[in-house]
Design a protein around this motif. Structure first.
Motif, mmCIF file in Angstrom:
data_model
loop_
_atom_site.group_PDB
_atom_site.id
_atom_site.type_symbol
_atom_site.label_atom_id
_atom_site.label_comp_id
_atom_site.label_asym_id
_atom_site.label_seq_id
_atom_site.Cartn_x
_atom_site.Cartn_y
_atom_site.Cartn_z
ATOM 1 N N SER A 92 0.798 -1.228 0.000
ATOM 2 C CA SER A 92 0.000 0.000 0.000
ATOM 3 C C SER A 92 0.828 1.276 0.000
ATOM 4 N N LEU A 93 2.148 1.158 0.228
ATOM 5 C CA LEU A 93 2.946 2.367 0.423
ATOM 6 C C LEU A 93 4.172 2.435 -0.477
ATOM 7 N N TYR A 94 4.569 3.647 -0.702
ATOM 8 C CA TYR A 94 5.714 3.999 -1.545
ATOM 9 C C TYR A 94 6.763 4.670 -0.668
ATOM 10 N N ALA A 95 8.037 4.470 -1.029
ATOM 11 C CA ALA A 95 9.127 5.191 -0.368
ATOM 12 C C ALA A 95 10.152 5.586 -1.423
ATOM 13 N N GLY A 96 10.791 6.716 -1.236
ATOM 14 C CA GLY A 96 11.825 7.147 -2.175
ATOM 15 C C GLY A 96 12.788 8.084 -1.479
ATOM 16 N N THR A 112 -3.591 13.891 -5.716
ATOM 17 C CA THR A 112 -4.471 13.333 -4.672
ATOM 18 C C THR A 112 -3.711 12.368 -3.764
ATOM 19 N N GLN A 113 -2.498 11.971 -4.169
ATOM 20 C CA GLN A 113 -1.662 11.167 -3.270
ATOM 21 C C GLN A 113 -1.165 12.044 -2.120
ATOM 22 N N SER A 114 -1.158 11.497 -0.938
ATOM 23 C CA SER A 114 -0.632 12.203 0.229
ATOM 24 C C SER A 114 0.841 11.847 0.385
ATOM 25 N N ALA A 115 1.631 12.822 0.846
ATOM 26 C CA ALA A 115 3.075 12.582 0.973
ATOM 27 C C ALA A 115 3.585 13.026 2.336
ATOM 28 N N LEU A 116 4.593 12.310 2.801
ATOM 29 C CA LEU A 116 5.349 12.783 3.954
ATOM 30 C C LEU A 116 6.819 12.836 3.566
ATOM 31 N N ARG A 117 7.549 13.693 4.234
ATOM 32 C CA ARG A 117 9.010 13.798 4.048
ATOM 33 C C ARG A 117 9.651 13.603 5.402
ATOM 34 N N LEU A 118 10.743 12.883 5.408
ATOM 35 C CA LEU A 118 11.558 12.801 6.612
ATOM 36 C C LEU A 118 12.962 13.240 6.202
ATOM 37 N N GLY A 165 7.531 9.465 1.699
ATOM 38 C CA GLY A 165 6.596 8.362 1.937
ATOM 39 C C GLY A 165 5.248 8.766 1.364
ATOM 40 N N LEU A 166 4.731 7.987 0.439
ATOM 41 C CA LEU A 166 3.441 8.333 -0.177
ATOM 42 C C LEU A 166 2.510 7.125 -0.203
ATOM 43 N N ASP A 167 1.231 7.423 -0.417
ATOM 44 C CA ASP A 167 0.215 6.363 -0.518
ATOM 45 C C ASP A 167 -0.059 6.009 -1.979
ATOM 46 N N ILE A 168 0.949 6.183 -2.840
ATOM 47 C CA ILE A 168 0.798 5.962 -4.286
ATOM 48 C C ILE A 168 0.137 4.612 -4.620
ATOM 49 N N PRO A 169 0.609 3.483 -4.034
ATOM 50 C CA PRO A 169 -0.021 2.200 -4.404
ATOM 51 C C PRO A 169 -1.500 2.119 -3.999
ATOM 52 N N MET A 170 -1.839 2.768 -2.891
ATOM 53 C CA MET A 170 -3.237 2.776 -2.431
ATOM 54 C C MET A 170 -4.133 3.516 -3.420
ATOM 55 N N PRO A 253 -3.367 17.700 15.723
ATOM 56 C CA PRO A 253 -3.683 18.165 17.074
ATOM 57 C C PRO A 253 -5.133 18.627 17.234
ATOM 58 N N ALA A 254 -5.794 18.918 16.128
ATOM 59 C CA ALA A 254 -7.177 19.391 16.232
ATOM 60 C C ALA A 254 -8.175 18.247 16.392
ATOM 61 N N THR A 255 -7.773 17.017 16.025
ATOM 62 C CA THR A 255 -8.728 15.898 16.049
ATOM 63 C C THR A 255 -8.206 14.672 16.779
ATOM 64 N N GLY A 256 -6.902 14.548 16.938
ATOM 65 C CA GLY A 256 -6.318 13.322 17.504
ATOM 66 C C GLY A 256 -6.160 12.222 16.471
ATOM 67 N N ALA A 257 -6.661 12.438 15.269
ATOM 68 C CA ALA A 257 -6.505 11.447 14.189
ATOM 69 C C ALA A 257 -5.090 11.543 13.615
ATOM 70 N N SER A 258 -4.752 10.626 12.715
ATOM 71 C CA SER A 258 -3.420 10.666 12.106
ATOM 72 C C SER A 258 -3.285 11.963 11.305
ATOM 73 N N PRO A 259 -2.045 12.431 11.103
ATOM 74 C CA PRO A 259 -1.864 13.707 10.393
ATOM 75 C C PRO A 259 -2.554 13.725 9.022
ATOM 76 N N MET A 260 -2.502 12.581 8.326
ATOM 77 C CA MET A 260 -3.198 12.444 7.039
ATOM 78 C C MET A 260 -4.025 11.165 7.126
ATOM 79 N N PRO A 261 -5.165 11.101 6.441
ATOM 80 C CA PRO A 261 -6.061 9.953 6.645
ATOM 81 C C PRO A 261 -5.502 8.615 6.171
ATOM 82 N N THR A 262 -4.559 8.646 5.218
ATOM 83 C CA THR A 262 -4.100 7.363 4.654
ATOM 84 C C THR A 262 -2.784 6.863 5.240
ATOM 85 N N ILE A 263 -2.033 7.743 5.895
ATOM 86 C CA ILE A 263 -0.715 7.326 6.383
ATOM 87 C C ILE A 263 -0.584 7.687 7.861
ATOM 88 N N GLY A 264 -0.230 6.710 8.671
ATOM 89 C CA GLY A 264 0.059 6.956 10.074
ATOM 90 C C GLY A 264 1.555 7.099 10.260
#
Ligand code: GTQ
Length: 350
Positions: A92-96, A112-118, A165-170, A253-264
């Motif tokens: 379900s996840l991509y990394a690069g 529409t893909q969500s992304a994170l950077r580390l 880190g992206l949800d590309i495969p999802m 911080p406003a909801t307690g949910a994950s920062p983005m809906p598809t990636i924790g």
């Protein structure tokens, strides 16, 4: 299917029959039922590690091969060795690993893909998200939620590398991908740097502000400096969890949910010399070593990890982590929020 020995005639008969129905794009369930509905997850993805020391040189070489502008994003995809050609690190996840050289710009686009950077290596780069810049420091966890405009640049003197880190495969699975390029290479600054953190990330939100758990956080940077301080404070008092060490979950911080809906996303502190007990969960996970060194055991594999190394832990594989002489600080991301929203997520402490 219960297997019994077939006569030659029965085998022939079935084969003939499968051929007949195959012509109508049909296939017998009983031949594949066990694989379709397994007793427990049997991921095709395998455990693997990318040692930063080994791959850094190749990432840097890409800098001489193609510009960020030509590539749009100059990234080496980390492909799961059992899923080659599919641009995924888990199902379900991509990394690069993305490289941006001094003076370069990775032009503005949105998708529409969500992304994170580390942020892993080098200083002086920035990411701009919907008109606000954030300077990237090592260890910072930065997000570009679905359909937000984003561009990256490097105003510093050295190459900068971060993990994407992206949800590309999802999104590919759902056939829900849309993308758009901006006419402007770099976004105009709409808000000063730090605005989102001040408004949404200082234990307050604007009065009247409300979100659902499906909306991404307005906080788009989780600075490592703050995360690290918190982890170390937590670790100073209280005992580590036997299976997880000290593990925290990043939240909106406003909801307690994950920062983005598809990636924790998570961060974990393993004290020097501490060894976790075996643990498994159904969310295939990408682990990144931010500090320290040690060993990561995934099923039958054992990896020696050091700073900036990336390890993939497929679904339901036993994981144990051992910190060496120095404490380990690990970042990780997975599809856990999706599984939890669907009531599918399971974990097991062994
Ligand atoms: O930085 O926008 O690794 O769009 C893959 C696709 C990074 C990005 C990736 C992307 C980006």
């Amino acid at each position: 299917m219960q297997t019994r020995v077939l006569t030659a005639e029965e085998s022939q008969q079935r084969k003939r029959y499968y051929g007949e129905i195959g012509a109508h794009y049909m296939t017998p369930l009983w031949e594949v039922l066990g694989a379709l509905v397994p007793n427990e997850p049997k991921p095709i993805a395998q455990a693997a590690m990318w040692r930063y020391e080994d791959v850094r040189r190749h990432v840097m070489d890409a800098g001489a091969l193609i510009t960020a502008a030509e590539a749009e994003r100059r990234v080496l995809i980390l492909e799961n060795p059992a899923l080659l050609g599919q641009s995924c690190i888990t199902n379900s996840l991509y990394a690069g690993l993305q490289l941006i050289l001094p003076g370069e710009v990775a032009p503005a686009h949105r998708h529409t893909q969500s992304a994170l950077r580390l942020v892993l290596d080098g200083e002086g780069a920035y990411t701009a998200v919907d008109g606000e810049k954030t300077t990237m420091y090592r260890g910072d966890f930065i997000i570009t939620p679905a359909w937000t405009w984003h561009d990256h640049g490097n105003l510093g003197q050295e190459p900068v590398v971060w993990l994407d880190g992206l949800d590309i495969p999802m999104l590919r699975f759902l056939d829900a991908g849309f993308a758009e390029k901006s006419e402007a290479t770099s976004q105009a600054e709409v808000r000063p740097e730090g605005d989102a953190l001040a408004r949404y990330g200082a234990n307050m939100v604007p009065v009247g502000f409300a979100q659902t758990s499906a909306e991404p956080t307005r906080v788009f940077v989780y600075p490592w400096k703050k995360t690290r301080e918190a982890l170390h404070s937590i670790a100073r008092s209280g005992a580590p969890d036997a299976h997880l060490g000290f593990k925290q979950r990043f939240v909106n911080p406003a909801t307690g949910a994950s920062p983005m809906p598809t990636i924790g996303a998570f961060v974990q502190h393993i004290p020097a010399g501490f060894e976790t007990r075996a643990y498994r969960s159904t969310d295939g996970t990408v682990l990144v070593c931010l500090e320290g060194s040690g060993q990561v055991e995934v099923g039958q594999h054992c990896f020696d990890i050091a700073e900036n190394d990336v390890v993939v832990v497929p679904s339901w594989q036993r994981l144990r982590v051992r910190a060496g002489k120095n404490a380990l600080n690990l970042f990780s991301y997975s599809d856990r929020p999706v599984q939890q929203a669907l009531g599918l997520w399971r974990e097991e402490r062994l």
